[in-house]
Design a protein around this motif. Structure first.
Motif, PDB file in Angstrom:
ATOM      1  N   ARG A 106       3.695  10.451   2.044  1.00 61.21           N
ATOM      2  CA  ARG A 106       4.856   9.607   1.713  1.00 61.21           C
ATOM      3  C   ARG A 106       5.417   8.881   2.933  1.00 61.21           C
ATOM      4  O   ARG A 106       6.613   8.643   3.030  1.00 61.21           O
ATOM      5  CB  ARG A 106       5.946  10.418   1.016  1.00 61.21           C
ATOM      6  N   LYS A 107       4.525   8.536   3.860  1.00 64.04           N
ATOM      7  CA  LYS A 107       4.932   7.807   5.062  1.00 64.04           C
ATOM      8  C   LYS A 107       4.142   6.507   5.226  1.00 64.04           C
ATOM      9  O   LYS A 107       4.238   5.851   6.249  1.00 64.04           O
ATOM     10  CB  LYS A 107       4.723   8.679   6.301  1.00 64.04           C
ATOM     11  N   GLY A 108       3.333   6.157   4.220  1.00 61.48           N
ATOM     12  CA  GLY A 108       2.560   4.920   4.275  1.00 61.48           C
ATOM     13  C   GLY A 108       1.180   5.069   4.894  1.00 61.48           C
ATOM     14  O   GLY A 108       0.435   4.100   4.991  1.00 61.48           O
ATOM     15  N   PHE A 109       0.818   6.279   5.290  1.00 63.62           N
ATOM     16  CA  PHE A 109      -0.480   6.473   5.933  1.00 63.62           C
ATOM     17  C   PHE A 109      -1.647   6.239   4.979  1.00 63.62           C
ATOM     18  O   PHE A 109      -2.673   5.691   5.384  1.00 63.62           O
ATOM     19  CB  PHE A 109      -0.588   7.867   6.562  1.00 63.62           C
ATOM     20  N   ALA A 110      -1.510   6.644   3.728  1.00 60.49           N
ATOM     21  CA  ALA A 110      -2.621   6.475   2.778  1.00 60.49           C
ATOM     22  C   ALA A 110      -2.949   5.003   2.574  1.00 60.49           C
ATOM     23  O   ALA A 110      -4.121   4.610   2.603  1.00 60.49           O
ATOM     24  CB  ALA A 110      -2.305   7.149   1.447  1.00 60.49           C
ATOM     25  N   THR A 111      -1.930   4.193   2.395  1.00 59.76           N
ATOM     26  CA  THR A 111      -2.153   2.760   2.200  1.00 59.76           C
ATOM     27  C   THR A 111      -2.863   2.163   3.421  1.00 59.76           C
ATOM     28  O   THR A 111      -3.836   1.416   3.276  1.00 59.76           O
ATOM     29  CB  THR A 111      -0.816   2.043   1.951  1.00 59.76           C
ATOM     30  N   ALA A 112      -2.381   2.507   4.609  1.00 58.75           N
ATOM     31  CA  ALA A 112      -2.988   1.983   5.835  1.00 58.75           C
ATOM     32  C   ALA A 112      -4.408   2.501   6.014  1.00 58.75           C
ATOM     33  O   ALA A 112      -5.310   1.745   6.392  1.00 58.75           O
ATOM     34  CB  ALA A 112      -2.126   2.356   7.043  1.00 58.75           C
TER      35      ALA A 112
END
Length: 170
Positions: A106-112
């Motif tokens: 939930r910190k945007g790492f997956a999208t990146a």
């Protein structure tokens, strides 16, 4: 957020140990399966058996990358890129299996990380990428959609779990 995908080498053993010990203390059944199929503490064997080089036993050649947060020098997750799809992967599984360690979700790492994995897919000559996720995994679906994923359909996988299938044109 400064991330890069790296291949596992002995240099990254401390980061692997840290990530895997955290992950396995929280959950045993996580994606990508390939990073938990062998005991990471037997590093030489783990490294030797991490990637599939030739198709065998229903497994296609793949590339495994770990997502390194270069600011903190930690692994935040991992991706497994299958070089092509067999019948099973076309139904469920797709080209990319990915996962983020519990403390970094939930910190945007997956999208990146998916964005970086798609760059690797381009290098492999994959023009259209299939990604799947359990239908109740809203976070994963959002990360796929943010990277251009278009929902094709939902299927019931071998475990009886509804799984969504997304295509990303590169």
């Amino acid at each position: 957020m400064n991330l890069k995908l790296v291949k596992l080498t002995p240099e990254y053993k401390p980061q692997l140990d840290d990530m895997m010990s955290e992950w396995l203390s929280v959950e045993q059944d996580f994606s990508p399966y390939v990073i938990r199929k062998n005991d990471y503490r037997d590093f030489d064997r783990y490294l030797a058996e991490l990637e599939t080089k030739q198709e065998k036993d229903g497994r296609v050649p793949d590339s495994v990358f770990f997502c390194l947060d270069t600011d903190r020098n930690i692994f935040v997750g991992a991706v497994n890129i299958r070089h092509y799809l067999n019948e099973s992967l076309l139904f469920t599984g797709g080209h990319i299996g990915d996962g983020i360690r519990p403390s970094e979700r939930r910190k945007g790492f997956a999208t990146a990380m998916i964005g970086l994995a798609l760059e690797e897919c381009r290098k492999l000559g994959i023009g259209r990428v299939l990604m799947t996720c359990d239908s109740d995994n809203i976070g994963s679906a959002k990360s796929i959609i943010r990277n251009g994923g278009v929902l094709e359909n939902e299927v019931i996988n071998e475990e009886g779990v509804p799984e969504q299938r997304y295509w990303i044109d590169l």
